[in-house]
Design an enzyme around this catalytic site. Structure first.
Site, PDB file in Angstrom:
ATOM      1  N   LYS A   1       0.843  -1.199   0.000  1.00 28.21           N
ATOM      2  CA  LYS A   1       0.000   0.000   0.000  1.00 28.21           C
ATOM      3  C   LYS A   1       0.878   1.250   0.000  1.00 28.21           C
ATOM      4  CE  LYS A   1      -0.268  -0.251   5.045  1.00 28.21           C
ATOM      5  NZ  LYS A   1      -1.076  -0.652   6.206  1.00 28.21           N
TER       6      LYS A   1
ATOM      7  N   TYR B   1      14.425  30.758   7.795  1.00 28.78           N
ATOM      8  CA  TYR B   1      13.144  31.392   8.138  1.00 28.78           C
ATOM      9  C   TYR B   1      12.993  31.546   9.638  1.00 28.78           C
ATOM     10  CZ  TYR B   1      11.452  30.857   3.349  1.00 28.78           C
ATOM     11  OH  TYR B   1      11.289  30.950   2.002  1.00 28.78           O
TER      12      TYR B   1
HETATM   13  C1  LIG Z   1      -0.189  -1.638   6.832  1.00 31.82           C
HETATM   14  C2  LIG Z   1      -0.715  -2.931   7.308  1.00 31.82           C
HETATM   15  C3  LIG Z   1       0.137  -4.023   7.528  1.00 31.82           C
HETATM   16  C4  LIG Z   1       1.642  -3.920   7.444  1.00 31.82           C
HETATM   17  O1  LIG Z   1       2.133  -3.324   8.621  1.00 31.82           O
HETATM   18  P1  LIG Z   1       3.692  -3.088   8.873  1.00 31.82           P
HETATM   19  O2  LIG Z   1       3.750  -2.517  10.237  1.00 31.82           O
HETATM   20  O3  LIG Z   1       4.143  -2.120   7.837  1.00 31.82           O
HETATM   21  O4  LIG Z   1       4.351  -4.409   8.738  1.00 31.82           O
HETATM   22  C5  LIG Z   1      -0.443  -5.238   7.876  1.00 31.82           C
HETATM   23  N1  LIG Z   1      -1.786  -5.352   8.012  1.00 31.82           N
HETATM   24  C6  LIG Z   1      -2.614  -4.325   7.838  1.00 31.82           C
HETATM   25  C7  LIG Z   1      -4.075  -4.510   8.013  1.00 31.82           C
HETATM   26  C8  LIG Z   1      -2.129  -3.078   7.492  1.00 31.82           C
HETATM   27  O5  LIG Z   1      -2.977  -2.054   7.332  1.00 31.82           O
END
Ligand SMILES: *Cc1c(COP(=O)(O)O)cnc(C)c1O
Length: 357
Positions: free
Chosen positions: A35, A252
């Site tokens: 993702k 800044y």
């Molecule tokens: C993002 C996600 C993962 C992966 O988690 P990590 O901490 O990056 O290993 C696994 N399961 C679900 C449902 C997620 O949303």
């Protein structure tokens, strides 16, 4: 010469990290979580590097379709399931698997007129209180899904809130055990932190994300100790220097005041590239392979670094913002966040050099 900022992505590191995950969960099926554009590493690039994974988890159906169109024949899981009923025919046509976490998603499946049958990951809320059904509702929801013509089989799934800290996962596993027949059903439990630290979660389908990109999910255990290799190195160069006298202020708001004669390097990387603007003065940065610190406020296109103790580092000196030699978790910790956020926030405008070694 073009602007020197680059994200260098080593595909061999991605493949290596997948191997680390595999070895932790022999006999399990591995769903590589890709993702957020492969945590900033590129969706198609990540999937190509993780080609051995059994499945890929994405959030948006558009990304899932893109994977199919690119020739990916593996299982693809929509990790939050359907957002609206109109997505169901697309999911069915491409054979996507669905997370079902809410009543309205069951209704979509019950109303479906499709000859395709999809795998469903039934999400149980075991204490994270984000998505999923309460444990006492699971048996009933399971029965309804089993009765759907559009459902081929059901895997139970949950997500941990404390897999990376001292509270751990036992309290959530306890709630899962209360589900009738839970031990006999297929499960998907483990994110990276659970997979690494909690052996009881190594069953069924494991779902590592962050570790595959070479970053540690733990504040107290660096990626290197876990045998992980950072896949992304954000690198740039010094594009200007300033020799400053005591009393001068930097950037800044003049947020940093010079106390003794200082040499300051201006680095081509800013918050429009995904570097966190809230990273305070003192955030670690590598220049010419040596560790120094940022100064003042991060600008849109540039940031300031202390070159006072690096007399040979001038214009053109190589800079590592994070990656090889400077774990992203360390930069993130200095900025009060986690490596996940920095990797995912890499901006579209940063060119990516894919390294095959
Ligand atoms: C993002 C996600 C993962 C992966 O988690 P990590 O901490 O990056 O290993 C696994 N399961 C679900 C449902 C997620 O949303």
């Amino acid at each position: 010469m073009s602007r020197p900022l680059r994200a260098r992505i080593r595909t061999s590191a991605l493949a290596h990290n997948l191997g680390v995950a595999w070895r932790l969960a022999p006999g399990c099926r591995l769903m590589a979580v890709v993702k957020a554009n492969g945590y900033g590493h590129g969706l198609l690039r990540s999937v190509a590097a993780f080609a051995q994974a059994d499945a890929f988890a994405v959030l948006e159906i558009e990304g899932a379709v893109r994977l199919r169109e690119a020739g990916c024949r593996r299982e693809i899981v929509l990790i939050e399931g359907l957002f609206e009923a109109g997505e169901l025919p697309i999911a069915a046509e491409h054979g996507f698997s669905l997370v079902v976490h809410h009543e309205h998603q069951i209704a979509m499946l019950e109303a479906a007129r499709t000859e395709h049958r999809l795998r469903v990951f039934l999400k149980v809320n075991s204490g994270m209180n984000r998505l999923g059904f309460a444990p006492e509702r699971v048996a009933r929801v399971h029965a309804r899904l089993d009765a759907c013509a559009a459902v081929s089989d059901v895997v139970l799934m949950t997500h941990f809130a404390n897999a990376d800290d001292e509270l751990g996962v036992a309290w959530q596993l306890e709630r899962l055990r209360a589900i009738p027949g839970s031990r006999r059903l297929p499960w998907s439990l483990a994110n990276s932190a659970a997979l690494i630290r909690h052996p009881l979660t190594r069953c069924g389908w494991v779902r590592p994300g962050i570790m595959l990109y070479g970053s540690s999910p733990f504040v107290d255990e660096p990626a290197q100790v876990l045998g992980l290799q950072p896949a992304m190195t954000l690198e740039s160069r010094v594009i200007a220097t300033q020799d400053l006298r005591p009393g001068e202020r930097v950037g800044y708001g003049g947020a940093f005041t010079v106390r003794k004669p200082m040499r300051v390097g201006i680095v081509a990387c800013g918050y429009a590239d995904g570097y966190p603007r809230h990273a305070p003065a003192g955030t670690p940065i590598l220049i010419d392979g040596q560790r120094t610190r940022t100064l003042g406020r991060v600008c849109m296109d540039a940031l300031f670094a202390d070159l006072t103790d690096l007399p040979t580092a001038g214009v053109g000196a190589p800079v590592v913002l994070w990656g090889d030699g400077l774990p992203v978790e360390e930069v993130a910790a200095a900025a009060g966040t986690v490596g996940y956020e920095l990797l995912c926030a890499l901006a579209q405008r940063v060119p990516i050099d894919e390294i095959h070694d």
